[in-house]
Design a protein around this motif. Structure first.
Motif, mmCIF file in Angstrom:
data_model
loop_
_atom_site.group_PDB
_atom_site.id
_atom_site.type_symbol
_atom_site.label_atom_id
_atom_site.label_comp_id
_atom_site.label_asym_id
_atom_site.label_seq_id
_atom_site.Cartn_x
_atom_site.Cartn_y
_atom_site.Cartn_z
ATOM 1 N N GLY A 423 0.812 -1.211 0.000
ATOM 2 C CA GLY A 423 0.000 0.000 0.000
ATOM 3 C C GLY A 423 0.843 1.257 0.000
ATOM 4 O O GLY A 423 0.374 2.329 0.379
ATOM 5 N N GLY A 424 2.108 1.135 -0.389
ATOM 6 C CA GLY A 424 2.963 2.304 -0.512
ATOM 7 C C GLY A 424 3.863 2.594 0.665
ATOM 8 O O GLY A 424 4.634 3.554 0.632
ATOM 9 N N ASN A 425 3.810 1.786 1.759
ATOM 10 C CA ASN A 425 4.714 2.024 2.888
ATOM 11 C C ASN A 425 5.062 0.708 3.578
ATOM 12 O O ASN A 425 4.554 -0.356 3.236
ATOM 13 C CB ASN A 425 4.095 3.021 3.882
ATOM 14 C CG ASN A 425 2.782 2.517 4.457
ATOM 15 O OD1 ASN A 425 2.712 1.462 5.072
ATOM 16 N ND2 ASN A 425 1.704 3.277 4.238
ATOM 17 N N GLY A 660 -13.023 -1.473 -4.495
ATOM 18 C CA GLY A 660 -12.512 -0.358 -3.712
ATOM 19 C C GLY A 660 -11.093 -0.571 -3.222
ATOM 20 O O GLY A 660 -10.341 0.387 -3.036
ATOM 21 N N TYR A 661 -10.707 -1.833 -3.000
ATOM 22 C CA TYR A 661 -9.357 -2.119 -2.509
ATOM 23 C C TYR A 661 -8.340 -2.221 -3.643
ATOM 24 O O TYR A 661 -7.152 -2.438 -3.392
ATOM 25 C CB TYR A 661 -9.351 -3.421 -1.699
ATOM 26 C CG TYR A 661 -10.002 -4.593 -2.416
ATOM 27 C CD1 TYR A 661 -9.350 -5.278 -3.434
ATOM 28 C CD2 TYR A 661 -11.288 -5.012 -2.068
ATOM 29 C CE1 TYR A 661 -9.954 -6.334 -4.099
ATOM 30 C CE2 TYR A 661 -11.892 -6.064 -2.719
ATOM 31 C CZ TYR A 661 -11.222 -6.727 -3.731
ATOM 32 O OH TYR A 661 -11.814 -7.776 -4.386
ATOM 33 N N MET A 666 -2.777 -1.975 -6.059
ATOM 34 C CA MET A 666 -1.971 -1.383 -7.132
ATOM 35 C C MET A 666 -0.765 -0.630 -6.571
ATOM 36 O O MET A 666 0.312 -0.612 -7.170
ATOM 37 C CB MET A 666 -2.824 -0.414 -7.956
ATOM 38 C CG MET A 666 -3.828 -1.104 -8.856
ATOM 39 S SD MET A 666 -3.085 -1.642 -10.403
ATOM 40 C CE MET A 666 -4.451 -1.371 -11.517
ATOM 41 N N ALA A 667 -0.944 0.011 -5.402
ATOM 42 C CA ALA A 667 0.144 0.798 -4.812
ATOM 43 C C ALA A 667 1.318 -0.071 -4.393
ATOM 44 O O ALA A 667 2.410 0.444 -4.136
ATOM 45 C CB ALA A 667 -0.381 1.583 -3.611
ATOM 46 N N SER A 668 1.107 -1.384 -4.307
ATOM 47 C CA SER A 668 2.179 -2.305 -3.934
ATOM 48 C C SER A 668 2.954 -2.812 -5.143
ATOM 49 O O SER A 668 3.973 -3.490 -4.975
ATOM 50 C CB SER A 668 1.591 -3.505 -3.174
ATOM 51 O OG SER A 668 0.830 -3.077 -2.072
ATOM 52 N N LEU A 669 2.485 -2.496 -6.338
ATOM 53 C CA LEU A 669 3.127 -2.980 -7.559
ATOM 54 C C LEU A 669 4.087 -1.943 -8.122
ATOM 55 O O LEU A 669 3.941 -0.746 -7.864
ATOM 56 C CB LEU A 669 2.055 -3.316 -8.605
ATOM 57 C CG LEU A 669 1.118 -4.467 -8.254
ATOM 58 C CD1 LEU A 669 0.006 -4.584 -9.286
ATOM 59 C CD2 LEU A 669 1.884 -5.781 -8.165
ATOM 60 N N PRO A 670 5.068 -2.366 -8.910
ATOM 61 C CA PRO A 670 5.969 -1.402 -9.553
ATOM 62 C C PRO A 670 5.170 -0.452 -10.450
ATOM 63 O O PRO A 670 4.077 -0.795 -10.924
ATOM 64 C CB PRO A 670 6.910 -2.291 -10.374
ATOM 65 C CG PRO A 670 6.846 -3.636 -9.733
ATOM 66 C CD PRO A 670 5.445 -3.769 -9.227
ATOM 67 N N PRO A 671 5.704 0.730 -10.737
ATOM 68 C CA PRO A 671 4.974 1.717 -11.550
ATOM 69 C C PRO A 671 5.022 1.410 -13.046
ATOM 70 O O PRO A 671 5.510 2.203 -13.851
ATOM 71 C CB PRO A 671 5.708 3.028 -11.219
ATOM 72 C CG PRO A 671 7.108 2.607 -10.903
ATOM 73 C CD PRO A 671 6.971 1.280 -10.213
#
Length: 690
Positions: A423-425, A660-661, A666-671
């Protein structure tokens, strides 16, 4: 003031000597690791594939070991990484750093005692009796041949390490020539103590700069009253995303009628017939209880189960008392002493588990309990006619308190992996490790309740052993890959949500179209073996490309064949989501059939989810979604293995785009560059194929 060069200077020297090139992420990570070691502050580092993270943590670790004279422990989850470190990375690095450090650094590998041959067991003839399921002439003959080969090998090997035996042997044969730490007589009581392979490995580990071990032994060292690892003040945990699962596995126990029968047989020659029969009878009662028990979690201790478990506990203690302590009065008694030691160990382990089960429900609030208990069905053997039996399991609800009170309280810990942010952190994984969320005070760790493998409680409010033992920082060292230019993340938004009835026809059509567009070159990651086999059969019929499926051969052989033939596809399940390293044109497409949420009937994860809900948190996000996010990142990480790789990660689960999740996952995947347009993706794959 020390004359040892800074870690970044040593890193430059190593990279130059190894004909490498400077990488900004590697330099940033090495600097952060050196700072953590100097300050005693724990560090979590996410370092993507190609960063060179092994070198980034080994250089400052070696610098600290040489400067301080203290051993640094490096722990990994897989044998493959242990071998890479010991056989490739450390020898080359030691030679490269010898001149700037003034001496060549030393290193050794250390595993659990059961990974080494036991000379006493080999020569004293104390082999275990075969399992009751093993009365198959072919299996018995095969085991006999393998044990004979192991006895011959014991005279030739210098290490006695199971991993040095080629080809390997089955677990059943290895158990005939090895002992656990609790079964061992001890070097002082064994005439083979001077030549013991495990003792020699341990002695070597106490004299070197870097010891490479595994997460399981790290867990055993943390839960054991005796020190297994050499004295150390720094621990580096590679593949840290697997730490909690490995610690949980070591702390999980199981009980069944077959387990009790095996213990009773081991004790049969050491006690009178009446005592042995009483223990066997208690095991039979347990078998009858479990045969009638539903396969699900126990929310409380059933009255019928309490009586059976109390009876079994008492029979185990009665048997132990009848055997008495192990006595060593001379070398002629070693065989008998070894048999008694093995019997007492099995009795103690089973007795401790029964006591743990009986106390598992003392706390009325489920979210505050230390353990989760459930009954599951397990197959015995691999044949189609294999029987099933019911097994009672007990596992810790959390291991964070255990890690906090042992690992983090006693050493500076560096945790690293290619996937640590969810989730980005870093907070989600930090919570499972028992560390406070970012920005929280060091004296307010997340509330968790734990129990060690031996049943020793670790209170949620355990004091930290070091003043800064809760302080930690996180670093994302990045990746050398240009993700938006190198890969596409395609989410098949138009497909129906995955169901339980198998892969939908429209999803199978999508899968076939993607494989054809890629010209094979596909790694298919599926949520179950049933789905992997179903997809493999369908693609073999629809496409001209060869399809390998997990289970057709050993995983290593399948991966090798997949890498050698660019038009081949490889389909499989969990073990392929991690560790598959196929750079180059053989892999252009990674297909993920559905978001890898844990099974809804997984008793341990659902209990953890309910515990988070009861404390006012979001159990679904904290457990199920985090589990899925970590696996998604691991699976997507199979695509780009070198800076020249290009390709597509295709997720055939529309929920990633519509639920919704989805954004959290997606925030856990590479860009990667992202799209939901199937035509765009097929065109891109066709261009790559051309």
């Amino acid at each position: 003031m020390s004359n040892t060069p800074p870690a970044t200077t040593l890193l430059d020297a190593a990279v130059t000597a190894l004909n490498g090139r400077r990488r900004d992420g590697q330099v940033a990570m090495a600097s952060a690791v050196a700072h953590a070691i100097d300050t005693g502050e724990h560090l979590a580092v996410q370092a993507g594939t190609g960063t060179g993270k092994s070198l980034a943590y080994l250089v400052p670790a070696i610098r600290h070991a040489v400067e301080s004279g203290r051993t640094v422990v490096v722990s990994t989850a897989t044998i493959a990484l242990q071998r890479q470190l010991i056989e490739r990375d450390l020898p080359r690095l030691a030679a490269a750093l010898a001149k700037p450090l003034g001496r060549e650094p030393t290193f050794a590998i250390l595993k659990g005692r059961s990974n080494y041959l036991c000379l006493n067991k080999i020569h004293a003839g104390t082999a275990d009796e075969p399992d009751v399921e093993l009365f198959d002439p072919f299996e018995l003959s095969r085991t006999g041949r393998e044990v004979t080969r192991l006895r011959e090998w014991s005279s030739d090997t210098e290490t006695g390490d199971r991993d040095d035996l080629t080809p390997g042997v089955a677990d059943r044969a290895w158990r005939q020539v090895s002992v656990s730490a609790r079964e061992c007589l001890g070097a002082g009581n064994c005439s083979y103590g001077e030549d013991c392979f495990a003792e020699n490995a341990r002695r070597r580990s106490g004299k070197v700069d870097v010891v490479v071990t595994n997460h399981a032994l790290l867990a055993i060292d943390a839960t054991s009253p005796a020190s297994i690892l050499p004295e150390h003040d720094v621990v580096i945990i590679d593949e840290a995303h697997e730490l909690v699962d490995r610690i949980t596995s070591v702390s999980t126990a199981e009980v069944s009628a077959a387990v009790v029968a095996a213990v009773a047989r081991r004790c049969g020659k050491l006690v009178d017939e009446e005592t042995a029969d009483a223990l066997m009878g208690a095991g039979d009662q347990l078998g009858e209880l479990l045969a009638d028990a539903p396969h699900r979690q126990w929310m409380g201790l059933p009255a019928s189960a309490a009586a059976v478990l109390v009876s079994l506990r008492d029979r185990l203690w009665q048997t132990r008392t009848a055997i008495g302590p192990v006595r060593m009065s001379g070398s002629s008694d070693e065989s008998a002493a070894a048999a008694r030691s093995a019997a007492l160990t099995s009795l103690d382990e089973l007795h401790d588990t029964i006591v743990r089960l009986l106390g598992a429900f003392d706390e009325p609030d489920e979210s505050k309990r230390r353990d989760v208990v459930w009954v599951a069905e397990e197959r015995v053997g691999r044949s189609a006619a294999a029987e099933s039996r019911s097994v009672l399991h007990i596992a810790p609800l959390s291991v964070g308190g255990l890690l906090r009170a042992t690992l983090f309280a006693k050493a500076t810990v560096v945790l690293t992996s290619a996937t640590l942010t969810i989730g980005g952190n870093f907070d989600a994984l930090a919570a499972t490790w028992g560390l406070p969320a970012a920005g929280r005070g060091t004296d307010t760790p997340a509330p968790v309740n734990d129990v060690t493998a031996s049943g020793r409680a670790v209170p949620a409010d355990s004091d930290f052993g070091r003043p800064d033992s809760g302080r930690w920082t996180g670093l994302d060292a990045g990746s050398p890959f240009d993700y938006p230019r190198s890969a596409i993340l395609y989410v098949a938004k138009h497909l129906p949500r995955p169901g339980r009835a198998g892969i939908a026809d429209s999803t199978m059509d999508e899968l076939a179209a993607l494989v054809d567009a890629a010209g094979g070159r596909t790694l298919g990651l599926f949520s179950s073996m049933r789905a992997a086999r179903e997809a493999a059969e369908a693609i073999r019929e629809r496409c001209a490309h060869p399809v390998l499926c997990q289970g057709d051969d050993t995983t290593s052989s399948l991966v090798r064949r997949f890498a050698e033939d660019p038009e081949t596809c490889l389909f499989g399940t969990l073990s392929l989501w991690q560790g598959v390293d196929v750079p180059g044109p053989s892999l252009s497409l990674v297909i993920i059939d559905r978001i890898p949420f844990p099974r809804p009937d997984d008793p341990l994860l659902t209990a953890r989810q309910r515990a988070v809900d009861a404390r006012g948190g979001n159990g679904f996000l904290s457990v199920a979604a985090n589990h899925a996010a970590l696996l998604l990142a691991q699976g997507a990480g199979r695509l780009l293995r070198s800076v020249d790789d290009r390709g597509v990660v295709a997720v055939l689960d529309s929920r990633l785009a519509t639920a919704g999740y989805g954004g959290y996952l997606m925030a856990s995947l590479p860009p990667f560059w992202r799209t939901t347009d199937p035509k765009t993706v097929r065109s891109a794959l066709q261009r790559l194929k051309a």
